[in-house]
Scaffold this motif. Structure first.
Motif, PDB file in Angstrom:
ATOM      1  N   ALA A 104       0.832  -1.213   0.000  1.00 12.98           N
ATOM      2  CA  ALA A 104       0.000   0.000   0.000  1.00 12.98           C
ATOM      3  C   ALA A 104       0.863   1.258   0.000  1.00 12.98           C
ATOM      4  CB  ALA A 104      -0.917  -0.011   1.230  1.00 12.98           C
ATOM      5  N   VAL A 105       1.959   1.239   0.750  1.00 12.28           N
ATOM      6  CA  VAL A 105       2.875   2.384   0.777  1.00 12.28           C
ATOM      7  C   VAL A 105       3.569   2.534  -0.568  1.00 12.28           C
ATOM      8  CG1 VAL A 105       4.998   3.293   1.809  1.00 12.28           C
ATOM      9  CG2 VAL A 105       3.218   2.298   3.259  1.00 12.28           C
ATOM     10  N   ASN A 106       4.063   1.414  -1.111  1.00 15.94           N
ATOM     11  CA  ASN A 106       4.734   1.484  -2.415  1.00 15.94           C
ATOM     12  C   ASN A 106       3.810   2.023  -3.496  1.00 15.94           C
ATOM     13  OD1 ASN A 106       7.276   0.556  -1.619  1.00 15.94           O
ATOM     14  ND2 ASN A 106       6.677  -1.588  -1.807  1.00 15.94           N
ATOM     15  N   SER A 107       2.551   1.635  -3.455  1.00 19.89           N
ATOM     16  CA  SER A 107       1.585   2.134  -4.443  1.00 19.89           C
ATOM     17  C   SER A 107       1.370   3.636  -4.288  1.00 19.89           C
ATOM     18  CB  SER A 107       0.245   1.399  -4.300  1.00 19.89           C
ATOM     19  OG  SER A 107       0.385   0.037  -4.624  1.00 19.89           O
ATOM     20  N   LEU A 108       1.257   4.078  -3.036  1.00 18.53           N
ATOM     21  CA  LEU A 108       1.076   5.505  -2.774  1.00 18.53           C
ATOM     22  C   LEU A 108       2.290   6.306  -3.243  1.00 18.53           C
ATOM     23  CD1 LEU A 108      -0.363   7.927  -1.486  1.00 18.53           C
ATOM     24  CD2 LEU A 108       0.562   7.206   0.727  1.00 18.53           C
ATOM     25  N   LEU A 109       3.488   5.804  -2.947  1.00 18.46           N
ATOM     26  CA  LEU A 109       4.709   6.495  -3.364  1.00 18.46           C
ATOM     27  C   LEU A 109       4.833   6.501  -4.888  1.00 18.46           C
ATOM     28  CD1 LEU A 109       7.278   5.160  -0.730  1.00 18.46           C
ATOM     29  CD2 LEU A 109       6.166   7.395  -0.766  1.00 18.46           C
ATOM     30  N   GLY A 138       2.732  13.495  -8.923  1.00 15.07           N
ATOM     31  CA  GLY A 138       2.804  14.554  -7.915  1.00 15.07           C
ATOM     32  C   GLY A 138       1.604  14.579  -6.996  1.00 15.07           C
ATOM     33  N   GLN A 139       0.686  13.615  -7.149  1.00 19.39           N
ATOM     34  CA  GLN A 139      -0.481  13.466  -6.293  1.00 19.39           C
ATOM     35  C   GLN A 139      -0.338  12.137  -5.548  1.00 19.39           C
ATOM     36  OE1 GLN A 139      -2.786  15.935  -6.372  1.00 19.39           O
ATOM     37  NE2 GLN A 139      -1.745  16.976  -8.056  1.00 19.39           N
ATOM     38  N   ARG A 140      -0.572  11.905  -4.384  1.00 28.46           N
ATOM     39  CA  ARG A 140      -1.125  12.680  -3.313  1.00 28.46           C
ATOM     40  C   ARG A 140      -0.054  13.372  -2.490  1.00 28.46           C
ATOM     41  NH1 ARG A 140      -4.291   8.353  -0.147  1.00 28.46           N
ATOM     42  NH2 ARG A 140      -5.002  10.156   1.068  1.00 28.46           N
ATOM     43  N   ILE A 141       1.159  12.872  -2.535  1.00 28.29           N
ATOM     44  CA  ILE A 141       2.254  13.537  -1.827  1.00 28.29           C
ATOM     45  C   ILE A 141       3.064  14.301  -2.875  1.00 28.29           C
ATOM     46  CG2 ILE A 141       4.230  13.250  -0.284  1.00 28.29           C
ATOM     47  CD1 ILE A 141       3.070  10.517   0.523  1.00 28.29           C
ATOM     48  N   PRO A 142       3.002  15.618  -2.857  1.00 25.85           N
ATOM     49  CA  PRO A 142       3.622  16.395  -3.934  1.00 25.85           C
ATOM     50  C   PRO A 142       5.141  16.482  -3.795  1.00 25.85           C
ATOM     51  CG  PRO A 142       2.623  17.866  -2.335  1.00 25.85           C
ATOM     52  CD  PRO A 142       2.268  16.477  -1.908  1.00 25.85           C
ATOM     53  N   ILE A 164       7.685  14.722  -4.494  1.00 20.63           N
ATOM     54  CA  ILE A 164       8.586  13.634  -4.119  1.00 20.63           C
ATOM     55  C   ILE A 164       9.738  13.569  -5.113  1.00 20.63           C
ATOM     56  CG2 ILE A 164       8.793  11.119  -4.163  1.00 20.63           C
ATOM     57  CD1 ILE A 164       6.341  10.849  -2.594  1.00 20.63           C
ATOM     58  N   CYS A 165       9.403  13.682  -6.400  1.00 18.22           N
ATOM     59  CA  CYS A 165      10.425  13.619  -7.449  1.00 18.22           C
ATOM     60  C   CYS A 165      10.763  15.021  -7.914  1.00 18.22           C
ATOM     61  CB  CYS A 165       9.954  12.762  -8.614  1.00 18.22           C
ATOM     62  SG  CYS A 165       9.710  11.022  -8.156  1.00 18.22           S
ATOM     63  N   ARG A 166      12.052  15.258  -8.016  1.00 14.80           N
ATOM     64  CA  ARG A 166      12.534  16.595  -8.376  1.00 14.80           C
ATOM     65  C   ARG A 166      13.611  16.478  -9.448  1.00 14.80           C
ATOM     66  NH1 ARG A 166      11.989  16.535  -2.562  1.00 14.80           N
ATOM     67  NH2 ARG A 166      14.182  16.040  -2.270  1.00 14.80           N
ATOM     68  N   PRO A 167      13.670  17.388 -10.422  1.00 16.40           N
ATOM     69  CA  PRO A 167      12.926  18.651 -10.489  1.00 16.40           C
ATOM     70  C   PRO A 167      11.517  18.533 -11.067  1.00 16.40           C
ATOM     71  CG  PRO A 167      14.481  18.532 -12.312  1.00 16.40           C
ATOM     72  CD  PRO A 167      14.726  17.317 -11.463  1.00 16.40           C
ATOM     73  N   PHE A 168      11.090  17.322 -11.514  1.00 10.21           N
ATOM     74  CA  PHE A 168       9.727  17.169 -12.022  1.00 10.21           C
ATOM     75  C   PHE A 168       9.314  15.710 -11.855  1.00 10.21           C
ATOM     76  CE2 PHE A 168      12.815  17.715 -15.533  1.00 10.21           C
ATOM     77  CZ  PHE A 168      12.917  16.410 -15.963  1.00 10.21           C
ATOM     78  N   THR A 169       8.078  15.415 -12.213  1.00  9.59           N
ATOM     79  CA  THR A 169       7.500  14.083 -11.990  1.00  9.59           C
ATOM     80  C   THR A 169       8.020  13.076 -13.008  1.00  9.59           C
ATOM     81  OG1 THR A 169       5.619  14.499 -13.438  1.00  9.59           O
ATOM     82  CG2 THR A 169       5.372  15.108 -11.105  1.00  9.59           C
ATOM     83  N   VAL A 170       7.806  11.805 -12.687  1.00  8.85           N
ATOM     84  CA  VAL A 170       8.147  10.732 -13.619  1.00  8.85           C
ATOM     85  C   VAL A 170       7.299  10.850 -14.897  1.00  8.85           C
ATOM     86  CG1 VAL A 170       8.207   8.232 -13.969  1.00  8.85           C
ATOM     87  CG2 VAL A 170       8.844   9.202 -11.752  1.00  8.85           C
ATOM     88  N   GLN A 171       6.052  11.258 -14.745  1.00 11.19           N
ATOM     89  CA  GLN A 171       5.161  11.415 -15.912  1.00 11.19           C
ATOM     90  C   GLN A 171       5.744  12.437 -16.883  1.00 11.19           C
ATOM     91  OE1 GLN A 171       1.224  12.913 -14.990  1.00 11.19           O
ATOM     92  NE2 GLN A 171       0.334  11.820 -16.715  1.00 11.19           N
ATOM     93  N   LYS A 172       6.274  13.528 -16.388  1.00 12.29           N
ATOM     94  CA  LYS A 172       6.878  14.532 -17.254  1.00 12.29           C
ATOM     95  C   LYS A 172       8.167  14.000 -17.869  1.00 12.29           C
ATOM     96  CE  LYS A 172       8.246  19.387 -17.476  1.00 12.29           C
ATOM     97  NZ  LYS A 172       8.364  20.670 -16.746  1.00 12.29           N
ATOM     98  N   LEU A 173       8.936  13.231 -17.108  1.00 13.72           N
ATOM     99  CA  LEU A 173      10.158  12.642 -17.641  1.00 13.72           C
ATOM    100  C   LEU A 173       9.858  11.737 -18.826  1.00 13.72           C
ATOM    101  CD1 LEU A 173      13.226  12.013 -17.359  1.00 13.72           C
ATOM    102  CD2 LEU A 173      12.594  10.160 -15.797  1.00 13.72           C
ATOM    103  N   VAL A 174       8.813  10.923 -18.697  1.00 16.92           N
ATOM    104  CA  VAL A 174       8.431  10.000 -19.786  1.00 16.92           C
ATOM    105  C   VAL A 174       8.041  10.787 -21.040  1.00 16.92           C
ATOM    106  CG1 VAL A 174       6.685   8.315 -20.497  1.00 16.92           C
ATOM    107  CG2 VAL A 174       7.762   8.142 -18.248  1.00 16.92           C
ATOM    108  N   SER A 175       7.431  11.950 -20.860  1.00 15.63           N
ATOM    109  CA  SER A 175       6.917  12.718 -22.001  1.00 15.63           C
ATOM    110  C   SER A 175       8.012  13.406 -22.822  1.00 15.63           C
ATOM    111  CB  SER A 175       5.928  13.786 -21.516  1.00 15.63           C
ATOM    112  OG  SER A 175       6.599  14.807 -20.803  1.00 15.63           O
ATOM    113  N   TYR A 176       9.234  13.505 -22.257  1.00 17.97           N
ATOM    114  CA  TYR A 176      10.311  14.161 -23.011  1.00 17.97           C
ATOM    115  C   TYR A 176      10.670  13.334 -24.246  1.00 17.97           C
ATOM    116  CZ  TYR A 176      11.599  17.916 -19.794  1.00 17.97           C
ATOM    117  OH  TYR A 176      11.602  19.063 -19.042  1.00 17.97           O
ATOM    118  N   LYS A 177      10.828  14.025 -25.353  1.00 15.50           N
ATOM    119  CA  LYS A 177      11.207  13.367 -26.612  1.00 15.50           C
ATOM    120  C   LYS A 177      12.707  13.417 -26.812  1.00 15.50           C
ATOM    121  CE  LYS A 177       6.910  12.559 -27.659  1.00 15.50           C
ATOM    122  NZ  LYS A 177       6.384  11.192 -27.555  1.00 15.50           N
TER     123      LYS A 177
END
Length: 283
Positions: free
Chosen positions: A252-257, A264-268, A270-283
């Motif tokens: 449950a903790v691993n899923s939340l993290l 960046g939801q629910r604990i904002p 955590i990843c810096r300077p941006f989210t993993v989702q934004k990292l994936v979107s880079y071309k």
């Protein structure tokens, strides 16, 4: 990411279909420092396997297609926890007598930096690098430091050990900032699982947890005397526990993290300077 689980390195058959779905080079125990006993895989061993996989991709896809595939792939590095558990917190290793906390952290961070540079040299451009969780709050550490039953439930985290972990995390994040500036086209993010777990410990009810001290699966005070030998030992409601066993968070903790690292939801932040989702979107 809507991808299947990556196939373990030792289970894959080397076909292009498997390789294109991703490979998991990890092991249950993995240290940055090369182990004296080969009971688990070091960072260097896993790097060698990754480089072998890159060479195989080049043979199967051709140089240009392999380079494009590697550059658009995500590499996830999670190391350091077992170095502290097995080499620094365990007095039998002798390392803690030879190095202070800052020197030990610097050795580990320098090796992580070298590993990232080596990956960059084979065209890796997207890297997620995890810090170490607050080991001073883990059931095993609480059991070792407070092996009594009187007042055990009121014990807090071991600040001395958490400070050691924070030294490593701080140095690693600073190293990543420097590497992003040094390596052209690289996008490396630091994910602060320490901060995420401390947020849960501070506000457990906000995130649906009831027990932030005791292992769901373990024996002794805090469930920290011996590890999870069988799931029959586990508590009835693992999802209400922060800790699964001696040192590892529950699913449950691993899923939340993971959700927090991704969006960046629910604990904002955590990843810096941006989210993993934004990292994936880079071309």
């Amino acid at each position: 990411m809507s991808l299947p689980y990556a196939t373990p390195f030792y289970s894959q058959n080397g076909t292009i279909q498997v390789l294109l779905q991703g490979i998991n080079f990890g092991s249950a125990l993995a240290t940055i420092i090369n182990p004296k006993r080969q009971s688990h895989q070091s960072l260097n061993q896993q790097l060698r396997q990754a480089f072998e996989t890159v060479q195989l991709l080049e043979l199967l896809l051709g140089q240009d297609s392999a380079n494009h595939f590697i550059q658009s792939s995500l590499f996830y590095l999670s190391f350091g926890k077992d170095d502290y558990i097995r080499h620094f917190l365990d007095n039998s290793s002798g390392i803690s007598l030879k190095y202070n906390g800052q020197s030990f952290a610097k050795i580990l961070v320098n090796q992580m930096g070298n590993a990232i540079r080596d990956l960059y040299d084979v065209n890796v451009r997207k890297i997620v690098c995890l810090g170490i969780l607050p080991l001073g709050c883990a059931p095993r550490i609480l059991w070792e430091r407070h092996n009594d039953t009187i007042g055990a439930g009121n014990r807090g985290c071991e600040d001395e050990i958490n400070k050691l972990v924070l030294q490593y995390n701080t140095m690693l994040e600073e190293q990543i900032i420097d590497l992003n500036a040094e390596l052209s086209g690289a996008h490396i993010i630091f994910c602060d699982v320490y901060r995420g777990i401390m947020e849960i410990i501070t506000n457990p009810e906000v995130y649906g947890f009831e027990d932030v001290r005791n292992a769901c699966c373990g024996l002794g005070t805090y469930g920290g005397e011996s590890g999870c030998l069988s799931t029959d030992m586990a508590c009835d409601q693992a999802s209400t526990h922060l800790w699964w066993d001696l040192y590892n968070p529950s699913q449950a903790v691993n899923s939340l993290l993971a959700d927090s690292a991704w969006s960046g939801q629910r604990i904002p932040a955590i990843c810096r300077p941006f989210t993993v989702q934004k990292l994936v979107s880079y071309k």
